[in-house]
Design an enzyme around this catalytic site. Structure first.
Site, PDB file in Angstrom:
ATOM      1  N   TYR A 104       0.843  -1.197   0.000  1.00  0.00           N
ATOM      2  CA  TYR A 104       0.000   0.000   0.000  1.00  0.00           C
ATOM      3  C   TYR A 104       0.877   1.245   0.000  1.00  0.00           C
ATOM      4  CZ  TYR A 104      -3.800  -3.205   1.068  1.00  0.00           C
ATOM      5  OH  TYR A 104      -4.705  -4.225   1.000  1.00  0.00           O
ATOM      6  N   ASN A 127     -12.842  -0.925  -4.522  1.00  0.00           N
ATOM      7  CA  ASN A 127     -12.729  -1.243  -5.946  1.00  0.00           C
ATOM      8  C   ASN A 127     -13.945  -2.076  -6.364  1.00  0.00           C
ATOM      9  OD1 ASN A 127     -12.011  -2.204  -8.480  1.00  0.00           O
ATOM     10  ND2 ASN A 127     -10.423  -3.561  -7.695  1.00  0.00           N
ATOM     11  N   CYS A 135      -6.728  -5.321  -7.465  1.00  0.00           N
ATOM     12  CA  CYS A 135      -6.453  -4.935  -6.082  1.00  0.00           C
ATOM     13  C   CYS A 135      -5.831  -6.084  -5.297  1.00  0.00           C
ATOM     14  CB  CYS A 135      -7.721  -4.425  -5.409  1.00  0.00           C
ATOM     15  SG  CYS A 135      -9.125  -5.532  -5.517  1.00  0.00           S
ATOM     16  N   HIS A 136      -5.965  -7.309  -5.798  1.00  0.00           N
ATOM     17  CA  HIS A 136      -5.361  -8.453  -5.121  1.00  0.00           C
ATOM     18  C   HIS A 136      -3.835  -8.422  -5.175  1.00  0.00           C
ATOM     19  CE1 HIS A 136      -5.939  -9.730  -9.336  1.00  0.00           C
ATOM     20  NE2 HIS A 136      -4.821 -10.438  -9.164  1.00  0.00           N
ATOM     21  N   GLU A 162      -1.430 -16.172 -10.886  1.00  0.00           N
ATOM     22  CA  GLU A 162      -0.617 -15.241 -11.676  1.00  0.00           C
ATOM     23  C   GLU A 162       0.881 -15.478 -11.516  1.00  0.00           C
ATOM     24  OE1 GLU A 162      -1.973 -11.326 -10.589  1.00  0.00           O
ATOM     25  OE2 GLU A 162      -3.881 -11.590 -11.642  1.00  0.00           O
TER      26      GLU A 162
END
Length: 170
Positions: A104, A127, A135-136, A162
């Site tokens: 963050y 979001n 946002c993950h 990912e």
């Protein structure tokens, strides 16, 4: 206002997506439908959801992502609404490269507001288009998995999907 809703079965559970016919306006999980509806009400006031398979071909692009075509998310136009600051945060989220994470604080610094990490976290939590606006990919200062509106298990799954190594993270 008429919006279009579709449901996608996924390894994460049923995904709900809402489109205005051209853009993705909301994406959430069926167990968070109430949250999604509240965010849509804040944005649109009164609206009607009409079921539609694959509105604007968005569902097929989400399914392609889930099957490993990661670039398919880049071709989904998004209309998320939000304040100017939220839009700035959400746009920055889309620039986080696949397979990486940022904190963050790092995201706040990237926005030129290094002390605004809490505000970045709040914008992140609101979001309305999860997965597509990734946002993950934002983690806590000590590389821990914190704060995901869809639940930490889903965040963990998305990051592993990912290619993010999570061995040292909770």
């Amino acid at each position: 206002m008429e919006l279009f809703i579709d449901k996608i079965n996924s390894p994460l559970g049923t995904i709900l997506l809402v489109s205005d016919g051209e853009n993705l306006c909301a994406l959430d999980f069926v167990d968070y439908e109430h949250r999604m509806t509240q965010l849509l009400q804040v944005r649109y006031g009164h609206f009607h959801l009409k079921e539609m398979a694959n509105p604007a071909e968005i569902s097929s692009k989400i399914q392609a992502y889930l099957e490993g075509d990661y670039s398919s998310l880049n071709h989904i136009p998004v209309s998320a609404g939000g304040t100017a600051f939220q839009q700035q945060v959400w746009a920055a989220l889309r620039t986080i490269p696949l397979g990486t994470t940022v904190t963050y604080g790092e995201l706040a610094a990237k926005l030129g507001k290094p002390t605004a990490y809490r505000a970045v976290g709040m914008a992140n939590s609101l979001n309305p288009v999860a997965i597509v606006v990734p946002c993950h990919r934002v983690i806590g200062a000590k590389a821990n998995l914190t704060g995901y509106a869809g639940g930490l298990e889903r965040k963990r799954w998305l990051l592993k999907h990912e290619g993010v190594a999570l061995e040292s993270r909770n």
